[in-house]
Enzyme design. Structure first.
Site, PDB file in Angstrom:
ATOM      1  N   CYS A  34     -19.654  -5.683 -17.083  1.00  0.00           N
ATOM      2  CA  CYS A  34     -19.552  -5.286 -15.678  1.00  0.00           C
ATOM      3  C   CYS A  34     -20.613  -5.995 -14.845  1.00  0.00           C
ATOM      4  CB  CYS A  34     -19.720  -3.769 -15.555  1.00  0.00           C
ATOM      5  SG  CYS A  34     -19.681  -3.174 -13.846  1.00  0.00           S
TER       6      CYS A  34
ATOM      7  N   CYS B 116     -26.251   0.281 -12.519  1.00  0.00           N
ATOM      8  CA  CYS B 116     -25.364   1.437 -12.640  1.00  0.00           C
ATOM      9  C   CYS B 116     -26.118   2.615 -13.256  1.00  0.00           C
ATOM     10  CB  CYS B 116     -24.149   1.085 -13.485  1.00  0.00           C
ATOM     11  SG  CYS B 116     -23.014   2.470 -13.705  1.00  0.00           S
TER      12      CYS B 116
ATOM     13  N   TYR C  11      -6.376   6.683   4.158  1.00  0.00           N
ATOM     14  CA  TYR C  11      -6.586   5.645   3.149  1.00  0.00           C
ATOM     15  C   TYR C  11      -5.775   4.389   3.474  1.00  0.00           C
ATOM     16  CZ  TYR C  11      -5.801   2.700  -0.804  1.00  0.00           C
ATOM     17  OH  TYR C  11      -5.686   1.578  -1.593  1.00  0.00           O
TER      18      TYR C  11
ATOM     19  N   CYS D 219     -14.162  -1.011 -15.000  1.00  0.00           N
ATOM     20  CA  CYS D 219     -14.653   0.362 -14.895  1.00  0.00           C
ATOM     21  C   CYS D 219     -13.461   1.318 -15.007  1.00  0.00           C
ATOM     22  CB  CYS D 219     -15.389   0.552 -13.566  1.00  0.00           C
ATOM     23  SG  CYS D 219     -16.417   2.034 -13.489  1.00  0.00           S
TER      24      CYS D 219
ATOM     25  N   ASP E 148      -9.761   4.516  -2.959  1.00  0.00           N
ATOM     26  CA  ASP E 148      -8.681   4.969  -3.827  1.00  0.00           C
ATOM     27  C   ASP E 148      -9.289   5.493  -5.128  1.00  0.00           C
ATOM     28  OD1 ASP E 148      -9.465   2.726  -5.255  1.00  0.00           O
ATOM     29  OD2 ASP E 148      -7.448   1.868  -5.406  1.00  0.00           O
TER      30      ASP E 148
ATOM     31  N   GLU F 220       0.825  -1.208   0.000  1.00  0.00           N
ATOM     32  CA  GLU F 220       0.000   0.000   0.000  1.00  0.00           C
ATOM     33  C   GLU F 220       0.861   1.260   0.000  1.00  0.00           C
ATOM     34  OE1 GLU F 220      -3.090   0.436  -0.535  1.00  0.00           O
ATOM     35  OE2 GLU F 220      -3.665  -1.681  -0.561  1.00  0.00           O
TER      36      GLU F 220
ATOM     37  N   CYS G 268     -18.598  -1.599 -19.924  1.00  0.00           N
ATOM     38  CA  CYS G 268     -19.883  -1.703 -19.233  1.00  0.00           C
ATOM     39  C   CYS G 268     -20.629  -2.999 -19.560  1.00  0.00           C
ATOM     40  CB  CYS G 268     -20.764  -0.499 -19.580  1.00  0.00           C
ATOM     41  SG  CYS G 268     -20.070   1.094 -19.055  1.00  0.00           S
TER      42      CYS G 268
END
Length: 351
Positions: free
Chosen positions: A211, A217, A131, A201, A149, A48, A208
């Site tokens: 997805c 969505c 975060y 995405c 994020d 991270e 799409c």
């Protein structure tokens, strides 16, 4: 069409993640997780920190080298600063490397080598912001923290068709993300949303049609997915200027300096140089007939562009100006230099 309130979003995403999770060197995949394997908090934390402002592709090799050389937080804590900074060279944002060492030494020296599991306790460690604390708590300890994020922001903005521009929209996006974070498998869920943003995405040309959240969505329904998330216009970056001085002895040794711990490239070994300002004054480390390479080094930092004029000279045998360091030919590794300093070396080498 069902909306997000009626759909078990976390269940849909976790089922998708179980089939399509990315294979990442710091990750315990869903199958291994289900079999009882737990993530190593050290590896989660290290990844991270490395991934801040950087891509997965750029981090992989660094992560492999770090964990091969320092497989535990205790090993990293015991490493000399210059070795860690050298291995970090090229990743940029060098304050992260300094905080990495501070954090490792705190965990190894004050916590028995064990990272705390709670968000608040993690926030108390050097270099761990909101975060990173949320990501470690969720991924390493399966705490129901909301990890936000850039990938998650994009997924939330499109899923809810939010047109408020970033960064002002961050609190709203986090609120929407928190509402979808489940109590069951929150660590896998956090990684599922990040994977969705990274692979489907995506910023440009989102896929799409494949997805798992395509039906509920709102941005897909309204045809606005490709334009989200919106961002406030960036301010133009100023340009700063400076000088760097490359001096080499006849036996191949170089004259170098270690930059102050605080500030850009803090603690890194590099070439002597001037301040970086709009109109810098030349500041050679010793008197000599300094020659210009005739070509400038250009580099861009987060907040400004930098143009450096490169000067070269022969370092007389036996001369070591006060405050500088002589690095022998066989000790010098260009790969240990921060990127902007390596550009100056590459320019010299190409002459």
């Amino acid at each position: 069409m069902r909306d997000g309130k009626d759909l078990d979003v976390s269940g849909v995403l976790l089922a998708w993640y179980d089939r399509h999770a990315r294979d990442l060197p710091w990750r315990v995949g869903p199958a291994d997780r289900a079999a009882g394997m737990c993530p190593d908090p050290y590896r989660v934390w290290l990844s991270e920190v490395m991934l801040q402002q950087t891509t997965v592709a750029a981090v992989r090799d660094y992560f492999h080298r770090f964990t091969a050389r320092w497989p535990t937080v205790e090993a990293l804590a015991a490493a000399p600063d210059e070795q860690v900074m050298g291995e970090w060279a090229g990743l940029g944002y060098y304050a992260r490397a300094r905080n990495l060492l501070k954090c490792a030494r705190t965990v190894a020296g004050e916590m028995g080598g064990r990272f705390p599991a709670s968000h608040d306790a993690l926030r108390g460690l050097p270099g761990i912001g909101p975060y990173t604390a949320a990501a470690i708590a969720a991924i390493a300890f399966d705490q129901p923290e909301t990890v936000l994020d850039g990938n998650v922001e994009r997924v939330m903005a499109r899923f809810h068709d939010i047109h408020d521009p970033l960064p002002a929209a961050k609190p709203l996006l986090k609120e929407r993300a928190a509402a979808l974070t489940p109590m069951r498998r929150p660590g896998d869920y956090a990684q599922a949303v990040m994977d969705l943003g990274a692979t489907i995405c995506t910023p440009r040309s989102p896929a799409c049609g494949i997805c798992p959240l395509r039906d509920p969505c709102l941005a897909r329904a309204s045809g606005t997915a490709a334009e989200l998330p919106k961002k406030s216009p960036k301010k133009p970056k100023p340009t700063r200027h400076g000088y760097v001085y490359l001096a080499r002895r006849g036996d191949g040794a170089w004259l170098m300096e270690r930059r102050p711990d605080k500030g850009l490239l803090g603690g890194m070994l590099g070439w002597p140089g001037s301040d970086w300002t709009a109109a810098p004054a030349e500041a050679p480390p010793f008197g000599a007939e300094w020659q210009s390479l005739g070509e400038d080094v250009r580099h861009t930092f987060t907040h400004f562009h930098l143009v450096l004029k490169v000067r070269t000279a022969v370092l007389p045998d036996g001369l070591q100006p006060e405050g500088f360091k002589i690095v022998g030919k066989h000790e010098f590794r260009p790969s240990d230099l921060p990127t902007v300093m390596r550009k100056a070396y590459d320019l010299w080498r190409g002459q």
